[in-house]
Write a protein that holds these residues in place. Structure first.
Motif, PDB file in Angstrom:
ATOM      1  N   LEU A 182       1.001  -1.233  -0.010  1.00 14.87           N
ATOM      2  CA  LEU A 182      -0.165   0.173   0.150  1.00 14.87           C
ATOM      3  C   LEU A 182       0.882   1.166   0.044  1.00 14.87           C
ATOM      4  O   LEU A 182       0.615   2.251  -0.658  1.00 14.87           O
ATOM      5  CB  LEU A 182      -0.972  -0.088   1.271  1.00 14.87           C
ATOM      6  CG  LEU A 182      -2.050  -1.232   1.036  1.00 14.87           C
ATOM      7  CD1 LEU A 182      -2.516  -1.132   2.621  1.00 14.87           C
ATOM      8  CD2 LEU A 182      -3.122  -0.893  -0.089  1.00 14.87           C
ATOM      9  N   LEU A 183       1.963   1.418   0.643  1.00 14.58           N
ATOM     10  CA  LEU A 183       2.909   2.261   0.883  1.00 14.58           C
ATOM     11  C   LEU A 183       3.506   2.581  -0.748  1.00 14.58           C
ATOM     12  O   LEU A 183       3.566   3.708  -1.143  1.00 14.58           O
ATOM     13  CB  LEU A 183       4.246   2.217   1.926  1.00 14.58           C
ATOM     14  CG  LEU A 183       4.962   3.343   1.960  1.00 14.58           C
ATOM     15  CD1 LEU A 183       4.293   4.580   2.203  1.00 14.58           C
ATOM     16  CD2 LEU A 183       5.985   2.664   2.834  1.00 14.58           C
ATOM     17  N   TRP A 184       4.074   1.392  -1.316  1.00 17.63           N
ATOM     18  CA  TRP A 184       4.439   1.697  -2.467  1.00 17.63           C
ATOM     19  C   TRP A 184       3.720   2.020  -3.523  1.00 17.63           C
ATOM     20  O   TRP A 184       4.049   3.079  -4.353  1.00 17.63           O
ATOM     21  CB  TRP A 184       5.148   0.333  -2.945  1.00 17.63           C
ATOM     22  CG  TRP A 184       5.731   0.233  -4.507  1.00 17.63           C
ATOM     23  CD1 TRP A 184       7.151   0.515  -4.686  1.00 17.63           C
ATOM     24  CD2 TRP A 184       5.196  -0.156  -5.679  1.00 17.63           C
ATOM     25  NE1 TRP A 184       7.213   0.603  -6.069  1.00 17.63           N
ATOM     26  CE2 TRP A 184       6.151   0.231  -6.542  1.00 17.63           C
ATOM     27  CE3 TRP A 184       3.996  -0.458  -5.774  1.00 17.63           C
ATOM     28  CZ2 TRP A 184       5.994  -0.121  -7.932  1.00 17.63           C
ATOM     29  CZ3 TRP A 184       3.556  -0.605  -7.435  1.00 17.63           C
ATOM     30  CH2 TRP A 184       4.670  -0.449  -8.351  1.00 17.63           C
ATOM     31  N   GLU A 185       2.260   1.588  -3.429  1.00 19.59           N
ATOM     32  CA  GLU A 185       1.333   1.898  -4.605  1.00 19.59           C
ATOM     33  C   GLU A 185       0.941   3.529  -4.559  1.00 19.59           C
ATOM     34  O   GLU A 185       0.435   4.228  -5.224  1.00 19.59           O
ATOM     35  CB  GLU A 185       0.104   1.180  -4.273  1.00 19.59           C
ATOM     36  CG  GLU A 185       0.428  -0.273  -4.728  1.00 19.59           C
ATOM     37  CD  GLU A 185      -0.819  -1.338  -4.416  1.00 19.59           C
ATOM     38  OE1 GLU A 185      -1.841  -0.829  -3.632  1.00 19.59           O
ATOM     39  OE2 GLU A 185      -0.740  -2.309  -4.562  1.00 19.59           O
ATOM     40  N   GLY A 270      -2.547   6.177   6.412  1.00 17.78           N
ATOM     41  CA  GLY A 270      -3.350   5.638   7.522  1.00 17.78           C
ATOM     42  C   GLY A 270      -4.740   5.019   7.289  1.00 17.78           C
ATOM     43  O   GLY A 270      -4.891   4.207   7.973  1.00 17.78           O
ATOM     44  N   ALA A 271      -5.323   5.591   6.565  1.00 18.16           N
ATOM     45  CA  ALA A 271      -6.613   5.121   6.227  1.00 18.16           C
ATOM     46  C   ALA A 271      -6.699   3.783   5.631  1.00 18.16           C
ATOM     47  O   ALA A 271      -7.412   2.962   5.753  1.00 18.16           O
ATOM     48  CB  ALA A 271      -7.559   6.090   5.452  1.00 18.16           C
ATOM     49  N   LEU A 272      -5.676   3.715   4.607  1.00 18.43           N
ATOM     50  CA  LEU A 272      -5.643   2.208   3.961  1.00 18.43           C
ATOM     51  C   LEU A 272      -5.060   1.299   4.823  1.00 18.43           C
ATOM     52  O   LEU A 272      -5.623   0.257   4.879  1.00 18.43           O
ATOM     53  CB  LEU A 272      -4.471   2.374   2.813  1.00 18.43           C
ATOM     54  CG  LEU A 272      -4.768   3.568   1.652  1.00 18.43           C
ATOM     55  CD1 LEU A 272      -3.610   3.709   0.848  1.00 18.43           C
ATOM     56  CD2 LEU A 272      -5.763   2.830   0.858  1.00 18.43           C
ATOM     57  N   LEU A 273      -4.272   1.510   5.762  1.00 20.14           N
ATOM     58  CA  LEU A 273      -3.744   0.823   6.773  1.00 20.14           C
ATOM     59  C   LEU A 273      -4.821   0.292   7.666  1.00 20.14           C
ATOM     60  O   LEU A 273      -5.026  -0.976   8.103  1.00 20.14           O
ATOM     61  CB  LEU A 273      -2.339   1.102   7.806  1.00 20.14           C
ATOM     62  CG  LEU A 273      -1.373   1.177   6.963  1.00 20.14           C
ATOM     63  CD1 LEU A 273      -0.338   1.963   7.819  1.00 20.14           C
ATOM     64  CD2 LEU A 273      -0.818  -0.060   6.510  1.00 20.14           C
TER      65      LEU A 273
END
Length: 306
Positions: A182-185, A270-273
């Motif tokens: 998710l961070l990479w994307e 943060g929302a994705l996590l």
């Protein structure tokens, strides 16, 4: 890759969980050539706390922690000192990509906890692929041309060991986990890629069989394995709090001069996590599970190898 600015206090917020792999790795280290007063290097020592179990295991040792972060070394030096058994723990600056012992110096143990993934060169087969490779772990099938940098890197380190000496390290094997994909994307999304676009990380991390295939021809008896920890984290946005100490550091560094953009990115991430790592039944008070895969290697340099 951006050289991150490290925050030892943020890193240490989850010290209990981060120290467990240190103890698990140390438990598999066999007796050293000089097991009473060994010479030990902790490569990528961080804030110093992870070096303490080394001097506790060998109280007569001379243990030196090496790191390239001034902030980490400032924190680590509070642990410096001597033991009642005549041992010594000290810390010094070093870049692990170029580190070599002093002329004529050899080590009984080179120990490294969650540092090599920042410096190992990328290669070919047998490695853990991040988002761009859909998170697959390729079987080790020998060492290809792309592994030449990795082989040379580890050759240099094993050369620093005296016969019977030990290279022991662990690296994250979770580059295909949501925390990293998710961070990479997000970094490579239209909103952020011009400023934060990055190659996938993890290219230099092998699976256990891959490390065996590299180190065995270098004259080592190799014990390699992997473990997935289920860390139970507490608090609001606990996974975000975890990665603020590690994987998110390059982004926080790049956005260090733009607080508004930094807050925006961290909010999106943060929302994705939160979606990827929901709390246990019972809500935030019950905690959130962070699965974390790690790869461990203990390589003993065979007697007679120089």
């Amino acid at each position: 890759m951006t050289s991150p600015v490290w925050d030892p206090h943020q890193y240490s917020r989850h010290a209990g969980h981060r120290l467990r792999p240190v103890h698990d790795l140390l438990a598999r280290v066999p007796p050293l050539p000089d097991d009473e007063r060994p010479r030990v290097a902790d490569l990528g020592c961080g804030p110093g706390g992870p070096s303490v179990p080394l001097i506790e295991r060998w109280p007569g040792a001379h243990v030196t922690g090496y790191d390239n972060s001034p902030a980490m070394l400032h924190e680590a030096r509070s642990y410096s000192g001597t033991t009642s058994s005549g041992g010594r723990l000290d810390f010094t600056h070093a870049d692990l990509t170029t580190w070599r012992p002093e002329p004529g110096e050899t080590f009984d143990l080179l120990f490294s906890n969650a540092a090599l993934q920042w410096v190992l060169p990328a290669g070919g087969k047998g490695r853990v692929l991040p988002a761009g490779g859909k998170g697959r772990v390729l079987p080790a099938g020998g060492i290809g041309e792309g592994d030449a940098g990795l082989v040379e890197f580890l050759r240099r380190w094993t050369a620093a060991l005296r016969p019977g000496g030990v290279l022991a390290f662990q690296v994250p094997g979770n580059f295909d986990a949501p925390s990293h994909t998710l961070l990479w994307e997000l970094r490579n999304s239209p909103r952020w890629r011009d400023r934060l676009g990055a190659e996938p990380r993890g290219g230099g991390v092998l699976d256990p069989a891959g490390y065996l295939a590299v180190l065995a021809p270098l004259g080592c008896e190799v014990d390699a394995w992997e473990t997935t920890y289920a860390h139970l984290l507490h608090g609001e946005d606990p996974v975000l709090d975890w990665v603020k100490g590690t994987a998110l550091r390059p982004v926080l560094t790049l956005l260090g001069d733009d607080p508004a953009a930094r807050e925006e990115f961290v909010g999106e991430y943060g929302a994705l996590l939160r979606e990827a790592y929901p709390p246990l039944p019972g809500g935030v008070s019950a905690g959130t599970v962070l699965p974390f895969r790690r790869v461990f290697v203990v390589a003993v340099k065979r007697e007679g190898d120089r």
